[in-house]
Design an enzyme around this catalytic site. Structure first.
Site, PDB file in Angstrom:
ATOM      1  N   ASP A  52       0.824  -1.211   0.000  1.00  0.00           N
ATOM      2  CA  ASP A  52       0.000   0.000   0.000  1.00  0.00           C
ATOM      3  C   ASP A  52       0.860   1.264   0.000  1.00  0.00           C
ATOM      4  OD1 ASP A  52      -1.583  -2.202   0.825  1.00  0.00           O
ATOM      5  OD2 ASP A  52      -3.028  -0.857   1.776  1.00  0.00           O
ATOM      6  N   ASP A 109      -3.963  -0.167  -3.749  1.00  0.00           N
ATOM      7  CA  ASP A 109      -4.164   0.896  -2.756  1.00  0.00           C
ATOM      8  C   ASP A 109      -3.187   2.046  -2.991  1.00  0.00           C
ATOM      9  OD1 ASP A 109      -6.197  -0.615  -1.745  1.00  0.00           O
ATOM     10  OD2 ASP A 109      -5.530  -0.501   0.337  1.00  0.00           O
ATOM     11  N   HIS A 121      -9.000  -0.184  -2.485  1.00  0.00           N
ATOM     12  CA  HIS A 121      -9.221   1.256  -2.640  1.00  0.00           C
ATOM     13  C   HIS A 121      -9.272   1.683  -4.107  1.00  0.00           C
ATOM     14  CE1 HIS A 121      -9.084   3.085   1.453  1.00  0.00           C
ATOM     15  NE2 HIS A 121      -8.668   1.858   1.732  1.00  0.00           N
TER      16      HIS A 121
END
Length: 416
Positions: free
Chosen positions: A62, A90, A123
């Site tokens: 991430d 992400d 995300h």
């Protein structure tokens, strides 16, 4: 969809220059981002759900809009095209520079298509980005227009769901699914859509490992599952795999190893949300020359150390010839390392670069910035900035040249 023309390298290098040569980085115009997304979507239409990659390669977890820490990753681990990168999703939300972060990654993917690989995280979703910062950031930086958010979230639907490395390692953002026992089931998923609430696609980006269980259990996240040792053992056995690599969970030390390295979590956003104080890491996979079917049961490479100081490492590089240019950069950084620490029961040929937040991250924290409180004048400034390398005329490889001019930052390396 009309197939767009291939974006010239000179145009991609100009985009890199705008992002790299200014502080704060210049945001790209909406029409430029639209063209980048349109071109990449066309290319990704031909990309399978699971991409097949080879070592050596660096795996990044991430990032969450922490743009300057992304630059730190390239500074520490090497820049494309010298280093191959797999990003586990992400890319946006929570950090202050989600627009700049995803813009840079899109340009790099188009500039070095065989060196930079992007897969989808939870995300990379319209629903999530509406609630966790990216949508609001776009409105703030583009005078109330959501067009850039639309272009980029449409592109997210095209990102692959996972990758294999050397046919032995499976990488995805989150984890495993009770609806999926075979990689071919992932390959058959219709991925060109918003992430659903449940099913294989959702579980791949939402699930987490749990050492306290052996089977599947509903996740407290409200999406995906927790999975245990028996689950990953069976998945690896059924698909002739030795390891799974994923991201998705904050790790205070930058990474976590489960079940003697059979599952690794890579976290690449240091000082997450500008307040967690955690370290971050990038996993470098030098090779996967494993003698045994389950190399997590033993160690093929032996590390000698006294009080954490590196003495020597018994890992064979002879199988890679000196003329193997793709491998030399990784091998040289490995051999020149001075701070390697022993980790028990994990695969040979892998190590983490563990690093802390960039000084720009610290500066943003001290300034108390927030996604909804961006200094618009700074972000949208078009004034000349002489602090960068704007005079660099090496248009053949602008990105690599940028990092050659930056001082090398100290990193801590943990051998796996």
């Amino acid at each position: 969809m009309t197939v767009p023309f291939k974006i010239p390298i000179s145009d991609l290098d100009y985009c890199l220059e705008q992002l790299l040569d200014h502080k704060p980085p210049k945001i790209l115009p909406p029409e430029t981002i639209q063209q980048l997304c349109h071109t990449l979507k066309t290319e990704l239409l031909q990309t399978p759900n699971i991409i097949s990659l080879q070592s050596p390669i660096s795996v990044v977890g991430d990032i969450h809009g922490q743009y300057h820490d992304l630059l730190e990753i390239f500074q520490i681990g090497g820049s494309p095209p010298q280093t191959n990168y797999l990003f586990l999703g992400d890319y946006v939300d929570r950090g202050y520079y989600s627009v700049e972060t995803i813009s840079l990654l899109l340009v790099l993917k188009l500039r070095y298509p065989e060196r930079v690989f992007l897969i989808r995280g939870n995300h990379e979703s319209r629903t999530i980005t509406t609630n966790y910062g990216f949508y609001t950031e776009v409105l703030n930086k583009y005078q109330g227009s959501a067009d850039v958010w639309t272009f980029i979230t449409d592109l997210f639907d095209y990102l692959p769901l996972g990758a294999t490395i050397d046919g032995k390692i499976f990488a995805c953002h989150g984890g495993l699914s009770p609806s999926c026992q075979q990689l071919d089931q992932i390959r058959a998923v219709d991925r060109f859509r918003e992430i659903p609430h449940d099913g294989i696609m959702a579980d791949l980006v939402w699930s987490d490992p749990d050492v306290a269980i052996s089977d599947f259990k509903l996740s407290p996240r409200g999406a995906g599952y927790l999975f245990g040792n028996d689950v990953i053992d069976k998945f690896c056995q059924d698909n002739n795999l030795v390891q799974m690599i994923r991201a998705h969970q904050l790790c205070n030390e930058g990474y976590t190893s489960y079940w003697k390295g059979k599952c690794l979590t890579v976290w690449s956003a240091p000082n997450y949300c500008y307040r967690c104080g955690n370290k971050a890491s990038v996993l470098e996979i030098l090779h996967s020359n494993y003698d045994s079917k389950d190399p997590t049961n033993g160690s093929d490479g032996e590390i000698s150390s006294i009080n954490g100081e590196f003495i020597g490492v018994n890992t064979s590089f002879e199988s890679f010839g000196d003329d193997d240019d793709d491998y030399n950069d990784y091998r040289n950084r490995f051999n020149n390392s001075s701070r390697l620490h022993k980790q028990q029961g994990v695969l040979p040929g892998q190590f983490f670069n563990v690093f802390e937040a960039s000084k720009e991250n610290d500066e943003d924290t001290l300034q108390g910035k927030s996604v909804n409180g961006i200094n618009f004048d700074d972000e949208l400034s078009t004034s000349d900035d002489t602090s960068g390398s704007g005079g660099n005329n090496n248009k053949g490889d602008f990105f690599a040249a940028f990092f050659q001019e930056r001082p090398k930052r100290q990193q801590v390396e943990y051998f796996l």
